[in-house]
Structure formats: structure tokens, C-alpha cells
Enzyme design. Structure first.
Site, PDB file in Angstrom:
ATOM      1  N   GLY A 155       0.835  -1.196   0.000  1.00 53.90           N
ATOM      2  CA  GLY A 155       0.000   0.000   0.000  1.00 53.90           C
ATOM      3  C   GLY A 155       0.869   1.247   0.000  1.00 53.90           C
ATOM      4  O   GLY A 155       2.068   1.195   0.302  1.00 53.90           O
ATOM      5  N   CYS A 156       0.245   2.378  -0.346  1.00 54.01           N
ATOM      6  CA  CYS A 156       1.029   3.618  -0.449  1.00 54.01           C
ATOM      7  C   CYS A 156       1.495   4.104   0.921  1.00 54.01           C
ATOM      8  O   CYS A 156       2.686   4.403   1.113  1.00 54.01           O
ATOM      9  CB  CYS A 156       0.239   4.691  -1.185  1.00 54.01           C
ATOM     10  N   TYR A 157       0.612   4.153   1.908  1.00 61.74           N
ATOM     11  CA  TYR A 157       1.048   4.577   3.247  1.00 61.74           C
ATOM     12  C   TYR A 157       2.148   3.645   3.780  1.00 61.74           C
ATOM     13  O   TYR A 157       3.177   4.117   4.279  1.00 61.74           O
ATOM     14  CB  TYR A 157      -0.122   4.576   4.231  1.00 61.74           C
TER      15      TYR A 157
END
Ligand SMILES: NC(=O)c1ccc[n+]([C@@H]2O[C@H](COP(=O)([O-])OP(=O)(O)OC[C@H]3O[C@@H](n4cnc5c(N)ncnc54)[C@H](OP(=O)(O)O)[C@@H]3O)[C@@H](O)[C@H]2O)c1
Length: 337
Positions: free
Chosen positions: A145-147
Site C-alpha cells: 500500500g502507499c502509506y
């Protein structure tokens, strides 16, 4: 040329993936999917001059490709990944469906049972700089995921060196551009709600990216249960900035802290450790595929790390193509710089 397909090419992450593949020296795009725009061309839904036809998932020609990028929402991704693996195609999945090793944990966080716990054993978590050796051989790659990408790349040098205090909180305060929420319109991403605003959501331990970060922190010998995570929606289209507050088990000088990061990432083409008097901003990585990290000592036992990525670049499509490059023995930054 390696023949590839993109599921979900009409979405933000899928469209970004198509753009990278169009410029890639060793990839040839064979199919691109959309359900709602099937029968149209990519140029009908985005301002690009590419007459790339969009077909529904059911018409994807898996027998013609060696790899697929699956850019579908979680849940919708699972059956598509399962079909692709049955067809012997290597998969890079940008959804969360194969990131958590534990099917029960997946059910808890995503509120649906996992359709293929057996494939979870096959999946490699594709944080490239951390898991490169496993990525090389991956047949099913779970793109982070990006986070988690922004937070984990900031923590990795300290975790690797065993320097994080296991008894102290790891506080990650993150801001994401609105494209992180996908292209489908919703009230909370409406222009009037977002513009000139900054909105926290799912703060503490309630965001779905928490278990993914905990899993990796634990695997690297840290204490994931100490993570406190505060995501925010920022009034920018794309970009992501994570400010991470950490405590160390021993005194570390500012120079040694900086050397640890430059040393860890010395050979990484897509991680940029900033000079010690600089601070990472969203501007450092906007529309790029790299991660920029700055290190600010507060005292000998506490650091503030700032990690910047483009959520659609290193946070999604860029890292997916980076993993594709590693999986197929290509130059790791091919098509990315
Ligand atoms: N956006 C980001 O910054 C980001 C970062 C990291 C990871 N991701 C992950 O990447 C994936 C895609 O995210 P996104 O932001 O690109 O979302 P998006 O803009 O909403 O796009 C979703 C895509 O999936 C297709 N789709 C939706 N439901 C489907 C279904 N039931 N069957 C088949 N196709 C379906 C859509 O096609 P049509 O609407 O055209 O039918 C569209 O192409 C998600 O799993 C997300 O978590 C996104």
C-alpha cells in the site's frame, strides 16, 4: 518484449501503470480492462492520444501474456488473481488482497473471507528494497500500500540495525493526495470538501494499512504493536508525506544517523536520502517513482523521519513496475527514471 496485461486500466493506479508500460523498453501491453468503459478506448476517458481498447475482465486474453498488473479494488482483485495464477501467468497485484499472510486477519480487516488462503503462501510482499531476493522469484507479488511504502522505507534502516526502542511508540503522521482514494466519486473526496481543508481519518490503529505495516515491522524484528498511525487527506491531487517519530535504544549522533540511512540506501536507484539539513516535501517526489527521506535528530535518542512518495508512483504503479523489472531480471529502474 514481455507481454503484459493491465486489469483496472481505467482507474488511477491502472492508468498510471499503463502510462509507465507505454514508455517501458521491455514491456508490450496486450490488454487493458474496464467494466464501466468496456468497448471504449483509453483516449475516450483520459486526455491521452492512445487508442488502447478497454475490455471487461471476462474477455482478458490471459493465454497471450506472461504477466499481469492487477489494479482492481480489494475483493474484486482476488478472483482475477486466482484465474491468472491458474493460467500460469505471473501477477503483480496492487490491491490489499494478498498482502496479509494470515487469512483470518484479512477477514477481520476487510470484512470478507479470503477466497484462496493457499495463494497467500505463494504471495511475496513487494517492498522491493526490503524483499528484493524473494521478489526475483515471485509468481504472485503483493504490491505494498502507499502509506506502508512511505512509512516502512523510513523505518527500514533503523529496523535493520536493531536501533528502534521496542518499548517506545512509533508515531506515523501521514498526508495523502486525493487520488489515493481512487477515481470513483465520493462525498469525502468532493472538491468542496477537500479544497483548502486537511482531514484526518481512521486515526490511531483503525486504518486498514495498520496490519500491513505491523506485519512488516514485526518481520524485521521491530515491535509493530507500538505503531500509532494518523492518515490525513490533503488538498493535493497526488503525493504522500509521512512524518515518523521514533525513539532509539542507544545514543546516536546526527552524523551516524544520517550515515545509517545513506549507507542502507547507497545502491538503491529509487530511494533518495536527502542531505542532513534538508526536509523532504511532497514536491521532492511528485510525478516520480522514487522515495525521498530526510532525517532530523531531536536528541541523541529521538529522530523525526520525513518520507515522501507519489502515491501513484512509488506508492502504486512505480513500485509495481519496479517489482516487474526485478521479477523479469531487467534493470530495476527500467521505464521509471
Ligand atoms: N490510488 C492509489 O494511490 C493507490 C495506491 C496504492 C494501491 N492502490 C490500490 O490499487 C487498486 C486500484 O486503486 P485505484 O485508486 O486505481 O482505484 P480506482 O481509480 O477506483 O480504479 C478501480 C479500477 O478497478 C475497476 N473495477 C472496479 N470494480 C471492479 C470489479 N468488480 N470488477 C472488475 N473491475 C473493477 C475499475 O473499472 P471501471 O470503474 O472502469 O469499471 C477501475 O479500472 C486498489 O486496490 C487500491 O487499493 C491504489
Amino acid at each position: 518484449m514481455i507481454r503484459v496485461g493491465v486489469f483496472g486500466a481505467s482507474g488511477y493506479a491502472g492508468f498510471e501503470t499503463v502510462q509507465l508500460l507505454k514508455n517501458h523498453p521491455a514491456a508490450e501491453l496486450v490488454f487493458a480492462t474496464s467494466e464501466s468503459s468496456a468497448g471504449q478506448s483509453l483516449s475516450d476517458i483520459y486526455p491521452v492520444p492512445w487508442n488502447i481498447p478497454l475490455a471487461p475482465v471476462a474477455e482478458a486474453t490471459l493465454e497471450q501474456v506472461e504477466a499481469v498488473f492487477c489494479c482492481l479494488p480489494h475483493g474484486a482483485s482476488m478472483p482475477t488473481v486466482i484465474s491468472a495464477r491458474k493460467a500460469g501467468v505471473r501477477v503483480i497485484d496492487l490491491s490489499a488482497d494478498f498482502r496479509l499472510a494470515d487469512a483470518e486477519l484479512y477477514r477481520h480487516w476487510y470484512q470478507v473471507p479470503h477466497e484462496s488462503p493457499a495463494l497467500l503462501n505463494e504471495a511475496v510482499y513487494g517492498l522491493t528494497e526490503v524483499n528484493r531476493d524473494q521478489v526475483r522469484a515471485a509468481t504472485l507479488l503483493a504490491n505494498p500500500g502507499c502509506y506502508p511504502t512511505s512509512v516502512l522505507l523510513a523505518l527500514y534502516p533503523l529496523l535493520k540495525a536493531g536501533l528502534l526502542d521496542p518499548a517506545a511508540p512509533i508515531i506515523a503522521d501521514s498526508k495523502s493526495g486525493v487520488s489515493g482514494a481512487g477515481r470513483k466519486p465520493a462525498l469525502k473526496t468532493h472538491f468542496v470538501e477537500i479544497n483548502e481543508n486537511l482531514a484526518p481519518y481512521n486515526i490511531g490503529r483503525s486504518h486498514r494499512h495498520v496490519p500491513e505495516m505491523v506485519q512488516t515491522i514485526d518481520r524485521l524484528g521491530g515491535s509493530g504493536e507500538r505503531l500509532i498511525f494518523s492518515p490525513h487527506l490533503a488538498p493535493v491531487s497526488r503525493g504522500m508525506l509521512s512524518t515518523v517519530y521514533v525513539s532509539l535504544v542507544q545514543d546516536v549522533t546526527p552524523e551516524a544517523a544520517h550515515r545509517l540511512f545513506t549507507g542502507t540506501y547507497a545502491r538503491e536507484p529509487l530511494v533518495w536520502v536527502l542531505p542532513s539539513d534538508h526536509l523532504a516535501t511532497i514536491g521532492h517526489t511528485r510525478r516520480t517513482n522514487r522515495c525521498a527521506i530526510s532525517i532530523t535528530p531531536v536528541n541523541p535518542r529521538q529522530l523525526i523521519l520525513v518520507s515522501s512518495i507519489d502515491n501513484l508512483g512509488k506508492g502504486a504503479a512505480g513500485q509495481a513496475v519496479q517489482n516487474f523489472n526485478v521479477m523479469f531480471g531487467l534493470e530495476e529502474s527500467a521505464g521509471l527514471v
